[in-house]
Design a protein around this motif. Structure first.
Motif, short mmCIF file in Angstrom:
data_model
loop_
_atom_site.label_atom_id
_atom_site.label_comp_id
_atom_site.label_asym_id
_atom_site.label_seq_id
_atom_site.Cartn_x
_atom_site.Cartn_y
_atom_site.Cartn_z
N ASP A 133 1.25 -1.46 -0.18
CA ASP A 133 -0.15 0.70 -0.08
C ASP A 133 0.88 1.24 -0.36
OD1 ASP A 133 -2.37 1.40 0.27
OD2 ASP A 133 -2.91 1.26 1.94
N GLN A 134 0.41 2.26 -0.22
CA GLN A 134 0.81 3.67 -0.56
C GLN A 134 0.26 5.23 -0.69
OE1 GLN A 134 3.81 3.71 -3.99
NE2 GLN A 134 3.60 6.15 -3.82
N ILE A 135 0.24 5.58 0.76
CA ILE A 135 -0.46 6.74 0.21
C ILE A 135 0.00 8.01 0.94
CG2 ILE A 135 -2.42 5.73 1.01
CD1 ILE A 135 -1.41 7.09 4.21
N LYS A 136 -0.15 9.18 0.34
CA LYS A 136 -0.09 10.62 -0.35
C LYS A 136 -0.70 11.38 1.32
CE LYS A 136 -0.23 15.15 -2.16
NZ LYS A 136 1.38 15.40 -1.98
N LEU A 137 0.41 11.68 2.02
CA LEU A 137 0.31 12.60 3.79
C LEU A 137 -0.64 14.08 3.18
CD1 LEU A 137 3.25 10.43 4.75
CD2 LEU A 137 0.73 10.14 5.75
N SER A 151 -2.05 2.85 11.43
CA SER A 151 -2.61 2.40 12.64
C SER A 151 -2.49 0.26 11.92
CB SER A 151 -3.62 2.92 12.53
OG SER A 151 -4.82 2.19 11.60
N PRO A 152 -3.20 -0.21 13.38
CA PRO A 152 -3.72 -1.48 13.07
C PRO A 152 -4.90 -1.48 12.00
CG PRO A 152 -4.18 -1.09 15.04
CD PRO A 152 -3.80 0.49 14.67
N ASP A 153 -5.21 -0.43 11.88
CA ASP A 153 -7.27 0.09 11.24
C ASP A 153 -7.31 0.15 10.07
OD1 ASP A 153 -9.53 -0.30 10.84
OD2 ASP A 153 -10.51 0.85 12.39
N LYS A 154 -7.44 -0.87 9.13
CA LYS A 154 -7.31 -0.89 8.13
C LYS A 154 -8.40 0.35 7.03
CE LYS A 154 -8.04 -5.52 6.15
NZ LYS A 154 -8.47 -6.46 5.87
N ASP A 155 -9.31 0.59 8.21
CA ASP A 155 -10.51 2.31 7.48
C ASP A 155 -10.30 2.90 9.01
OD1 ASP A 155 -12.14 0.16 6.20
OD2 ASP A 155 -12.80 -0.56 8.82
N ASP A 156 -9.17 2.97 9.50
CA ASP A 156 -8.41 4.21 10.71
C ASP A 156 -7.89 4.78 9.10
OD1 ASP A 156 -8.50 5.81 12.02
OD2 ASP A 156 -7.55 4.36 13.24
N GLU A 157 -7.60 6.26 9.77
CA GLU A 157 -6.35 7.08 8.95
C GLU A 157 -5.12 6.61 8.03
OE1 GLU A 157 -5.02 11.87 8.83
OE2 GLU A 157 -6.08 11.21 10.60
N GLY A 158 -4.39 6.40 7.34
CA GLY A 158 -3.15 6.73 6.92
C GLY A 158 -3.41 4.86 6.35
#
Length: 240
Positions: A133-137, A151-158
């Motif tokens: 996975d890769q995202i822009k901050l 985080s450990p949560d797929k639906d959380d931020e980041g």
């Protein structure tokens, strides 16, 4: 009772391969320090600079959560899962190596160096299906606050990983303050100063200093100059 460990920038291990200059907060490759093998689930924190057009050839990983955070320049990525991507400053990349992957990383720019953090986290599950996975901050637009980037949560931020870990980043103006509250009991926090100077729980820190704290529920942060900070909250007990 609170416990802590200070790793000043100048005390890190280092390696100079000509095209690659790397500083190791924890034991890695040819650098071994029995007092710096890992901080809880945080196994590797490498501060790498790669010359233009050079990089790491295809190599394997397994059962590790691997996080890359570019600080300057652009990093070309290619892996055995079929991902081909470029990550640049202001983004974050994560791979769950799980049952095994191969990947290669190169500096996309032939004329300018790329600087990035290479971070390995022990997972809480072995032999998972590899993933990328890769995202822009959006840290530039959120100054003087702690921005969650993992985080450990797929639906959380980041991005997310297979571990009860949370990463935050922040850019602070001189004199600004914040408080970090731990997400999970039994976790510790490792602070890494990217730029500038801060006071963390009363401890003065400067650029590239690392400071780990555990057996605590919250930590005060004060920027004593304009500063950038990475915070890594990780479990302190890990089944290796």
């Amino acid at each position: 009772m609170k416990k802590s460990v200070l790793h000043q920038a100048a005390t890190r291990g280092s390696a100079d391969h000509g095209w690659l200059k790397s500083f190791h907060t924890f034991s890695f490759a040819g650098y071994y320090n029995p007092e710096r093998v890992h901080f809880g689930a945080l196994r590797v924190l490498n501060d790498d600079t790669v010359d233009g057009g050079r990089g790491f050839g295809n190599h394997p990983h397994d059962n590790m959560e691997i996080v890359s955070i570019p600080l300057e320049g652009e990093l070309q990525h290619k892996d055995s899962m079929g991902n081909v991507a470029v990550i640049k400053a202001g983004e974050i990349q994560v791979m769950s190596a799980g049952t095994g992957i191969y990947h290669a990383e190169y500096n996309k720019n032939p004329n300018e160096p790329v600087k990035f953090l290479q971070i390995w986290i022990f997972p809480n599950k072995r032999d998972v299906t590899p993933r990328y996975d890769q995202i822009k901050l959006d840290i530039d637009n959120k100054r003087n606050v702690l921005n969650q980037v993992l985080s450990p949560d797929k639906d959380d931020e980041g991005v997310w990983i297979h571990q009860d870990a949370w990463f935050h980043m922040g850019r602070f103006d001189e004199g600004k303050q914040a408080t970090y509250n731990l997400k999970k009991e039994g976790n510790g926090i490792y602070f890494f100063v990217l730029k500038g100077a801060l006071k963390v729980d009363g401890q003065d820190l400067e650029t590239r200093d690392g400071y780990g704290i555990w057996d605590i529920s919250e930590v005060s942060i004060e920027a004593t100059s304009d500063a950038e900070l990475l915070i890594m909250e990780v479990p302190m007990e890990v089944r290796l």
